[in-house]
Design a protein around this motif. Sequence first.
Motif, short mmCIF file in Angstrom:
data_model
loop_
_atom_site.label_atom_id
_atom_site.label_comp_id
_atom_site.label_asym_id
_atom_site.label_seq_id
_atom_site.Cartn_x
_atom_site.Cartn_y
_atom_site.Cartn_z
N ARG A 87 6.27 31.81 -75.55
CA ARG A 87 6.42 32.03 -77.00
C ARG A 87 7.57 32.97 -77.28
O ARG A 87 8.36 32.76 -78.20
CB ARG A 87 5.12 32.57 -77.59
CG ARG A 87 4.05 31.50 -77.77
CD ARG A 87 2.88 31.99 -78.59
NE ARG A 87 2.13 33.07 -77.96
CZ ARG A 87 1.15 32.88 -77.07
NH1 ARG A 87 0.79 31.66 -76.73
NH2 ARG A 87 0.52 33.91 -76.56
N LEU A 88 7.70 34.01 -76.47
CA LEU A 88 8.78 34.97 -76.63
C LEU A 88 10.14 34.32 -76.37
O LEU A 88 11.10 34.53 -77.12
CB LEU A 88 8.57 36.16 -75.70
CG LEU A 88 9.59 37.29 -75.79
CD1 LEU A 88 9.60 37.90 -77.18
CD2 LEU A 88 9.28 38.35 -74.75
N ILE A 89 10.23 33.52 -75.31
CA ILE A 89 11.48 32.82 -74.99
C ILE A 89 11.89 31.90 -76.13
O ILE A 89 13.05 31.90 -76.57
CB ILE A 89 11.35 32.03 -73.67
CG1 ILE A 89 11.23 32.99 -72.49
CG2 ILE A 89 12.53 31.08 -73.48
CD1 ILE A 89 10.81 32.32 -71.18
N ALA A 90 10.94 31.12 -76.65
CA ALA A 90 11.24 30.19 -77.74
C ALA A 90 11.69 30.96 -78.99
O ALA A 90 12.66 30.58 -79.64
CB ALA A 90 10.02 29.32 -78.05
N GLU A 91 10.99 32.04 -79.31
CA GLU A 91 11.34 32.83 -80.48
C GLU A 91 12.73 33.45 -80.35
O GLU A 91 13.53 33.41 -81.28
CB GLU A 91 10.30 33.93 -80.69
CG GLU A 91 10.52 34.73 -81.96
CD GLU A 91 9.42 35.74 -82.21
OE1 GLU A 91 9.75 36.82 -82.73
OE2 GLU A 91 8.26 35.47 -81.90
N GLY A 100 1.07 25.54 -74.04
CA GLY A 100 1.94 26.71 -74.11
C GLY A 100 3.34 26.47 -73.58
O GLY A 100 4.15 27.38 -73.57
N GLU A 101 3.65 25.25 -73.17
CA GLU A 101 5.00 24.99 -72.66
C GLU A 101 6.01 24.94 -73.80
O GLU A 101 5.68 24.63 -74.94
CB GLU A 101 5.05 23.70 -71.84
CG GLU A 101 5.02 22.43 -72.65
CD GLU A 101 5.16 21.17 -71.80
OE1 GLU A 101 6.24 20.95 -71.23
OE2 GLU A 101 4.17 20.42 -71.73
N ILE A 102 7.25 25.28 -73.48
CA ILE A 102 8.33 25.28 -74.47
C ILE A 102 8.85 23.86 -74.64
O ILE A 102 9.13 23.18 -73.66
CB ILE A 102 9.49 26.19 -74.03
CG1 ILE A 102 8.98 27.64 -73.87
CG2 ILE A 102 10.63 26.13 -75.04
CD1 ILE A 102 9.99 28.57 -73.23
N THR A 112 11.42 20.73 -72.10
CA THR A 112 12.58 21.50 -71.66
C THR A 112 12.30 22.07 -70.27
O THR A 112 11.17 21.99 -69.78
CB THR A 112 12.87 22.69 -72.60
OG1 THR A 112 11.83 23.66 -72.45
CG2 THR A 112 12.96 22.24 -74.06
N ASP A 113 13.31 22.66 -69.67
CA ASP A 113 13.12 23.33 -68.39
C ASP A 113 13.04 24.85 -68.58
O ASP A 113 13.21 25.62 -67.65
CB ASP A 113 14.21 22.95 -67.40
CG ASP A 113 15.61 23.30 -67.90
OD1 ASP A 113 15.74 23.78 -69.04
OD2 ASP A 113 16.56 23.08 -67.14
N LEU A 114 12.75 25.29 -69.82
CA LEU A 114 12.70 26.72 -70.13
C LEU A 114 11.33 27.35 -69.89
O LEU A 114 11.21 28.57 -69.86
CB LEU A 114 13.08 26.94 -71.61
CG LEU A 114 14.45 26.46 -72.05
CD1 LEU A 114 14.61 26.62 -73.56
CD2 LEU A 114 15.53 27.20 -71.30
N SER A 115 10.30 26.55 -69.72
CA SER A 115 8.94 27.07 -69.61
C SER A 115 8.69 27.85 -68.33
O SER A 115 9.25 27.56 -67.28
CB SER A 115 7.93 25.92 -69.70
OG SER A 115 7.93 25.36 -70.97
N TYR A 127 13.22 25.41 -80.99
CA TYR A 127 12.24 25.49 -79.91
C TYR A 127 10.91 25.98 -80.46
O TYR A 127 10.85 26.76 -81.39
CB TYR A 127 12.71 26.46 -78.82
CG TYR A 127 13.94 25.98 -78.10
CD1 TYR A 127 13.85 24.99 -77.13
CD2 TYR A 127 15.19 26.49 -78.40
CE1 TYR A 127 14.97 24.53 -76.47
CE2 TYR A 127 16.33 26.04 -77.74
CZ TYR A 127 16.21 25.06 -76.79
OH TYR A 127 17.32 24.61 -76.14
N THR A 128 9.83 25.51 -79.85
CA THR A 128 8.49 25.99 -80.14
C THR A 128 7.65 25.81 -78.88
O THR A 128 8.16 25.31 -77.87
CB THR A 128 7.88 25.25 -81.36
OG1 THR A 128 6.70 25.95 -81.78
CG2 THR A 128 7.56 23.81 -81.04
N THR A 129 6.41 26.22 -78.95
CA THR A 129 5.52 26.02 -77.80
C THR A 129 4.38 25.10 -78.22
O THR A 129 3.97 25.09 -79.38
CB THR A 129 4.94 27.35 -77.29
OG1 THR A 129 4.29 28.03 -78.36
CG2 THR A 129 6.03 28.24 -76.71
N LEU A 130 3.89 24.33 -77.28
CA LEU A 130 2.77 23.43 -77.55
C LEU A 130 1.48 24.24 -77.66
O LEU A 130 1.25 25.16 -76.87
CB LEU A 130 2.62 22.40 -76.43
CG LEU A 130 3.73 21.38 -76.28
CD1 LEU A 130 3.42 20.44 -75.13
CD2 LEU A 130 3.93 20.60 -77.57
#
Length: 97
Positions: free
Chosen positions: A45-49, A19-21, A34-37, A12-15
């Motif tokens: 960024r924290l969620i992706a990390e 900034g979306e995941i 994804t539906d995580l954003s 995972y990363t962010t654009l």
Amino acid sequence: MKEKAELPDFCYTTLFSTGEIVRIKRGALTYERTDLSTPDQTMNRLIAERANTAMGITKAQREAMLGGMLLGWERPAADPNRYDHNGNFVLIDDMEK
């Protein structure tokens, strides 16, 4: 000598732009939404990390996945061994020291 890092199946990363995941699959030429954003780019960024860390994916692997998707999977940018532990690309001259 450090162990050779391999690329994960996905990460995972962010654009940069929104900034979306997003998810990057190894070998793919584009990302998947994804539906995580959340509306909060910092939280994304924290969620992706945290998701990557939970799967054992390093910052070097994440950056190599991004490099592979953007520049080509056969390029040095897709090699996680070309990045330091913070995910910064290391030039060949620096690697030989």
